[in-house]
Design a protein around this motif. Structure first.
Motif, short mmCIF file in Angstrom:
data_model
loop_
_atom_site.label_atom_id
_atom_site.label_comp_id
_atom_site.label_asym_id
_atom_site.label_seq_id
_atom_site.Cartn_x
_atom_site.Cartn_y
_atom_site.Cartn_z
N UNK A 63 18.61 -22.17 -11.18
CA UNK A 63 18.46 -22.04 -9.74
C UNK A 63 17.95 -23.33 -9.09
N UNK A 64 16.96 -23.97 -9.69
CA UNK A 64 16.31 -25.11 -9.05
C UNK A 64 16.77 -26.47 -9.56
N UNK A 125 25.54 -14.29 -13.96
CA UNK A 125 25.04 -13.16 -14.75
C UNK A 125 24.55 -13.69 -16.09
N UNK A 126 23.29 -13.43 -16.40
CA UNK A 126 22.69 -13.86 -17.66
C UNK A 126 22.33 -12.59 -18.43
N UNK A 139 21.68 -13.73 -10.64
CA UNK A 139 21.15 -14.58 -9.59
C UNK A 139 22.31 -15.17 -8.80
N UNK A 140 22.01 -15.53 -7.59
CA UNK A 140 23.01 -16.10 -6.68
C UNK A 140 22.62 -17.51 -6.34
N UNK A 141 23.60 -18.44 -6.41
CA UNK A 141 23.36 -19.84 -6.10
C UNK A 141 24.36 -20.24 -5.02
N UNK A 142 23.83 -20.75 -3.92
CA UNK A 142 24.69 -21.13 -2.81
C UNK A 142 24.85 -22.62 -2.69
N UNK A 143 25.86 -23.03 -1.95
CA UNK A 143 26.12 -24.46 -1.72
C UNK A 143 25.55 -24.82 -0.36
#
Length: 144
Positions: A63-64, A125-126, A139-143
């Motif tokens: 995520x980070x 998805x993990x 988790x969701x990761x955006x641009x």
């Protein structure tokens, strides 16, 4: 008369001793069974805590510290992290993309990562797969 009474008490003393000894063995056996169960559960709990902390560190790393463009390359494929890499040191000192593999023939436990892209959002998805259970994180990761 006394001789008859003494003969009967000799056998009963032996029987009473055997019964007392059997009860003592049952109590000691129960104690050790409970103790071994406690230690087994303690070890399982420690392993579960380590797995949860690793999954949290993996989620935070994705995520980070990983870019959207890097994870966009992993879309619509399943990647796996082998058991030997499921340690906090590998998360801290190696890039996740280096330890992920596309092979599916891996011994349990392992981690399966699947990424799905919808517009400008990646759904990661993990899944931590063990012998008899699994843990899942999404988790969701955006641009942005």
């Amino acid at each position: 008369m006394r001789k008859l009474n003494n003969n009967n008490s000799k056998g009963s003393i032996l029987v009473e001793t055997l019964i007392a000894f059997s009860i003592l063995i049952l109590i000691i056996n129960t104690f050790f069974m409970c103790r071994s169960y406690y230690f087994k559960e303690t070890i399982n709990q420690e392993d579960s805590i380590k797995e949860t902390l690793f999954l949290e560190a993996l989620k935070n790393e994705i995520y980070y510290n990983q870019s959207f463009e890097d994870w966009e390359l992993t879309c619509n494929k399943e990647y796996y992290i082998e058991n030997e890499y499921i340690k906090m040191d590998f998360i801290k000192h190696k890039n996740i993309l280096e330890i992920m593999k596309e092979e599916s023939q891996i011994k349990k436990p392992y981690i399966k990562i699947n990424t799905i892209k919808t517009e400008d959002i990646l759904e990661v998805n993990i899944i931590f797969i063990k012998e008899y259970s699994s843990k899942k994180i999404k988790l969701y990761k955006g641009n942005y």
